[in-house]
Design an enzyme around this catalytic site. Structure first.
Site, short mmCIF file in Angstrom:
data_model
loop_
_atom_site.label_atom_id
_atom_site.label_comp_id
_atom_site.label_asym_id
_atom_site.label_seq_id
_atom_site.Cartn_x
_atom_site.Cartn_y
_atom_site.Cartn_z
N CYS A 123 0.83 -1.22 0.00
CA CYS A 123 0.00 0.00 0.00
C CYS A 123 0.86 1.26 0.00
O CYS A 123 0.36 2.35 -0.30
CB CYS A 123 -0.92 0.01 1.21
N HIS A 259 -3.25 7.27 3.09
CA HIS A 259 -3.71 6.00 2.52
C HIS A 259 -5.10 5.69 3.07
O HIS A 259 -5.32 5.78 4.27
CB HIS A 259 -2.71 4.90 2.89
N ASN A 290 -10.40 0.38 0.19
CA ASN A 290 -8.94 0.46 0.32
C ASN A 290 -8.35 -0.12 -0.96
O ASN A 290 -8.45 -1.32 -1.19
CB ASN A 290 -8.53 -0.32 1.57
O1 UT7 Z 1 -4.07 -1.20 3.57
C1 UT7 Z 1 -3.12 -2.07 4.08
C2 UT7 Z 1 -3.07 -1.99 5.52
N1 UT7 Z 1 -4.28 -2.49 6.10
C3 UT7 Z 1 -4.89 -1.84 7.05
O2 UT7 Z 1 -4.46 -0.78 7.42
C4 UT7 Z 1 -6.06 -2.51 7.71
C5 UT7 Z 1 -5.97 -2.32 9.18
N2 UT7 Z 1 -6.95 -3.07 9.95
C6 UT7 Z 1 -8.26 -2.76 9.96
O3 UT7 Z 1 -8.71 -1.86 9.27
C7 UT7 Z 1 -9.16 -3.52 10.92
O4 UT7 Z 1 -8.35 -4.34 11.73
C8 UT7 Z 1 -10.25 -4.38 10.25
C9 UT7 Z 1 -11.31 -3.46 9.66
C10 UT7 Z 1 -9.64 -5.23 9.15
C11 UT7 Z 1 -10.93 -5.26 11.28
O5 UT7 Z 1 -11.47 -4.45 12.32
P1 UT7 Z 1 -11.17 -4.78 13.84
O6 UT7 Z 1 -11.90 -3.78 14.63
O7 UT7 Z 1 -9.68 -4.86 14.02
O8 UT7 Z 1 -11.85 -6.20 14.00
P2 UT7 Z 1 -11.35 -7.48 14.80
O9 UT7 Z 1 -10.65 -8.40 13.86
O10 UT7 Z 1 -10.62 -7.04 16.05
O11 UT7 Z 1 -12.68 -8.12 15.25
C12 UT7 Z 1 -13.60 -7.45 16.18
C13 UT7 Z 1 -14.91 -8.18 16.19
C14 UT7 Z 1 -14.78 -9.67 16.46
O12 UT7 Z 1 -15.96 -10.07 17.17
P3 UT7 Z 1 -15.93 -10.25 18.76
O13 UT7 Z 1 -14.88 -11.27 19.04
O14 UT7 Z 1 -15.59 -8.89 19.33
O15 UT7 Z 1 -17.33 -10.69 19.08
C15 UT7 Z 1 -14.81 -10.28 15.08
O16 UT7 Z 1 -15.28 -11.62 15.09
O17 UT7 Z 1 -15.53 -8.07 14.91
C16 UT7 Z 1 -15.76 -9.38 14.36
N3 UT7 Z 1 -15.52 -9.33 12.94
C17 UT7 Z 1 -16.49 -9.09 12.04
N4 UT7 Z 1 -17.81 -8.87 12.17
C18 UT7 Z 1 -18.52 -8.65 11.04
C19 UT7 Z 1 -14.33 -9.48 12.29
N5 UT7 Z 1 -14.52 -9.35 10.97
C20 UT7 Z 1 -15.84 -9.11 10.78
C21 UT7 Z 1 -16.63 -8.87 9.65
N6 UT7 Z 1 -17.96 -8.64 9.83
N7 UT7 Z 1 -16.13 -8.84 8.40
#
Ligand code: UT7
Length: 338
Positions: A123, A259, A290
């Site tokens: 990225c 970004h 993204n």
């Molecule tokens: O561009 C290259 C660099 N990339 C980035 O900069 C991306 C950086 N990361 C992010 O933007 C975020 O980490 C994500 C958007 C990818 C994920 O968000 P998050 O807040 O870090 O989610 P998480 O993986 O910590 O999960 C939080 C909760 C979990 O549920 P519980 O355990 O709290 O009940 C997950 O199971 O959200 C749940 N979850 C989802 N729910 C609905 C994880 N993915 C999903 C989903 N839809 N797609």
């Protein structure tokens, strides 16, 4: 001492002379993404800021997206294809490893056989390539360099992977970098942390897939939370370093073009930099997702098109991602095709 080698003096400055983009036609909503992953529109909107993204048609390749973006950048710059001395294509999703996409793009544009190479900077690819192009112009190895950031994330992310599929989109953005009297591209602040390289990976690797062709095919896998924490903690410092290297302060900025990784990451970075609230911040992620190496030029175009910033304004660019690598610089915003 052998015979003296002649080198250009390399005292010129460089700037972006024109910007063009290509946004694929197909708009893909969160609801459509959620047909294949266990998620929902509200979760995606509140966790990332994304409502829609664009997907290229299956046969619309990285090259097909690069060419119209580059043509628009050339028009905006008032530069003919034959004046281009080098083409750099920043991408991590050109699935054909040979030949380099840049050589094919250069040929399709009607250039006269310039230097042409691809740059795999994740990225951070566009800002990395922009720094390189600026140094190439200032060093005298090229008068005009075409820099393209382009990605086809729709073919490199697994439609069933709820940790990646909702976040990424496709597109291309291009700029012409050329010599100018005043500096329009500031010193770069760049680096990487390879100790965290496994946070964004292709899995399985091609060699594993060749050994096991009936097994899963390679896709991008991301440890999102680890990347989020790294970006939120480290990227504000990188951004401020780029501003300081340009001899400016955040009060001198007319726009911030980070970004488009995640709207929440952007908010944290802007806060950690103490960016004045009056400085407009690019928010192209809502309709574009993204787009990795394409996201900074696409976000610049969106700001210019919507009138949130104008050509000649001073903007901070910041890009980061796989590697984990990053690059940032202060620039003078280029004109769009009229
Ligand atoms: O561009 C290259 C660099 N990339 C980035 O900069 C991306 C950086 N990361 C992010 O933007 C975020 O980490 C994500 C958007 C990818 C994920 O968000 P998050 O807040 O870090 O989610 P998480 O993986 O910590 O999960 C939080 C909760 C979990 O549920 P519980 O355990 O709290 O009940 C997950 O199971 O959200 C749940 N979850 C989802 N729910 C609905 C994880 N993915 C999903 C989903 N839809 N797609």
């Amino acid at each position: 001492m052998g015979t003296q080698i002649t080198m250009p003096a390399g005292v010129r400055q460089a700037a972006m002379l024109g910007l063009g983009v290509h946004r694929p036609e197909r708009v893909v909503s969160n609801d459509e993404i959620c047909e294949l992953i266990d998620s929902n529109d509200e979760w995606i909107r509140t966790r990332t800021g994304i409502r829609n993204r664009r997907f290229a048609e299956p046969k619309e390749s990285v090259i097909d997206m690069s060419v119209p973006a580059a043509q628009k950048a050339l028009e905006a710059a008032g530069v003919e294809p034959e004046q281009i001395g080098a083409v750099i294509v920043a991408t991590s999703t050109y699935v054909m490893q040979t030949p380099p996409a840049a050589a094919v793009v250069a040929d399709r544009l009607g250039t006269k056989g310039p230097a042409a190479f691809d740059l795999g900077g994740g990225c951070a690819g566009f800002c990395t390539a922009l720094a390189l192009a600026s140094d190439m112009v200032r060093g005298g190895s090229s008068d005009k360099v075409l820099v393209i950031g382009v990605e086809q994330m729709s073919v490199t992310t697994d439609p069933y992977d709820r940790s990646t599929r909702f976040i990424f989109g496709d597109g291309a953005g291009a700029v012409v970098v050329g010599a100018t009297d005043a500096a329009g591209i500031g010193p770069v602040s760049w680096g990487s942390d390879g100790s965290q390289a496994d946070a964004i990976v292709q899995e399985p690797g091609w060699l594993d897939f060749i050994d096991n062709p009936t097994g899963p095919r390679p896709f991008i896998k991301m440890a999102g939370t680890a990347v989020f924490r790294w970006a939120a903690f480290e990227m504000g410092k990188v951004a401020l370093d780029a501003v300081e290297k340009a001899g400016l302060s955040v009060d001198d900025l007319d726009a911030f073009v980070p970004h488009q990784a995640n709207a929440r990451i952007t908010e944290v970075i802007a806060r950690s930099m103490k960016l004045p609230e009056t400085v407009p911040v690019a928010d192209d992620i809502e309709e574009t997702g993204n787009t990795s190496a394409a996201s900074v030029p696409l976000a610049m175009e969106a700001m210019l098109r919507k009138g949130e910033a104008k050509a000649g304004d001073t903007a901070l660019l910041l890009a980061f991602g796989a590697g984990l690598s990053y690059a940032a610089q202060v620039v003078t915003l280029p004109p769009l095709q009229s």
